[in-house]
Design a protein around this motif. Structure first.
Motif, short mmCIF file in Angstrom:
data_model
loop_
_atom_site.label_atom_id
_atom_site.label_comp_id
_atom_site.label_asym_id
_atom_site.label_seq_id
_atom_site.Cartn_x
_atom_site.Cartn_y
_atom_site.Cartn_z
N ASN A 95 8.09 2.59 2.11
CA ASN A 95 6.93 3.14 1.78
C ASN A 95 6.43 2.48 0.47
OD1 ASN A 95 5.25 5.32 1.85
ND2 ASN A 95 6.40 6.36 0.20
N ASN A 96 7.17 1.92 -0.46
CA ASN A 96 6.49 1.21 -1.55
C ASN A 96 5.81 0.20 -1.02
OD1 ASN A 96 7.88 3.06 -3.22
ND2 ASN A 96 9.57 1.98 -3.59
N ARG A 97 5.98 -0.77 -0.08
CA ARG A 97 5.34 -1.79 0.30
C ARG A 97 4.13 -1.34 0.99
NH1 ARG A 97 8.84 -7.07 2.25
NH2 ARG A 97 10.00 -7.34 0.25
N LEU A 98 4.27 -0.24 1.74
CA LEU A 98 2.94 0.28 2.38
C LEU A 98 1.92 0.93 1.56
CD1 LEU A 98 4.79 2.43 5.17
CD2 LEU A 98 3.57 0.24 5.46
N ASP A 99 2.26 1.16 0.34
CA ASP A 99 1.35 1.83 -0.85
C ASP A 99 1.01 0.70 -1.46
OD1 ASP A 99 1.93 4.31 0.07
OD2 ASP A 99 3.43 4.62 -1.60
N THR A 100 1.16 -0.70 -1.04
CA THR A 100 0.59 -1.78 -1.98
C THR A 100 -0.21 -2.54 -0.72
OG1 THR A 100 2.42 -3.32 -1.64
CG2 THR A 100 2.43 -1.85 -3.57
N ASP A 101 -0.76 -3.70 -1.28
CA ASP A 101 -1.55 -4.62 -0.32
C ASP A 101 -0.66 -5.71 0.25
OD1 ASP A 101 -3.84 -5.30 1.14
OD2 ASP A 101 -4.59 -6.70 -0.51
N GLN A 102 0.71 -5.85 0.14
CA GLN A 102 1.54 -6.66 0.49
C GLN A 102 2.15 -6.41 1.98
OE1 GLN A 102 5.34 -7.02 -1.44
NE2 GLN A 102 4.68 -5.39 -2.62
N GLY A 103 2.40 -7.27 2.80
CA GLY A 103 3.21 -7.08 4.12
C GLY A 103 4.34 -6.50 3.98
#
Length: 105
Positions: A1-9
């Motif tokens: 979820n933390n990565r989904l909330d940012t602009d990274q893959g």
């Protein structure tokens, strides 16, 4: 979820391997560049379908993820299956090197 909330893959090797119709093994530069719907290095967000049959703990975590700042994880034990989660790239790299040295993946 933390990565989904940012602009990274998401950069999940298991998803990339699934798109290559493989269950395990190393990944080459050509593999990383292969454009499949499951290559989350090229396509941001979740894969179009599950890549395995998730257990109840995985489903619960997906529905209501625990709070935390983790963005990296690595498999540190196969039996029982266990992962190490961290927000630190250097901690991730150290644990990944340990796991590789133990032959975990």
């Amino acid at each position: 979820n933390n990565r989904l909330d940012t602009d990274q893959g998401l950069f999940i090797d298991a998803s990339l391997l699934y798109g290559l119709d493989r269950r395990n093994g190393g990944l080459t530069k050509d593999d990383l560049a292969k454009d499949t719907p499951y290559n989350n290095r090229l396509h941001k967000g979740l894969a179009p379908t599950p890549i395995c049959l998730p257990g109840s703990d995985s489903l619960a975590a997906a529905i209501q993820p625990p709070a935390g700042d983790w963005i990296y994880y690595v498999l540190v034990s196969k039996n029982p299956s266990a992962h190490f989660f961290t927000a630190s790239q250097s901690e991730f790299n150290a644990k990944k090197a340990e796991a590789q040295a133990k032959g975990i993946f």
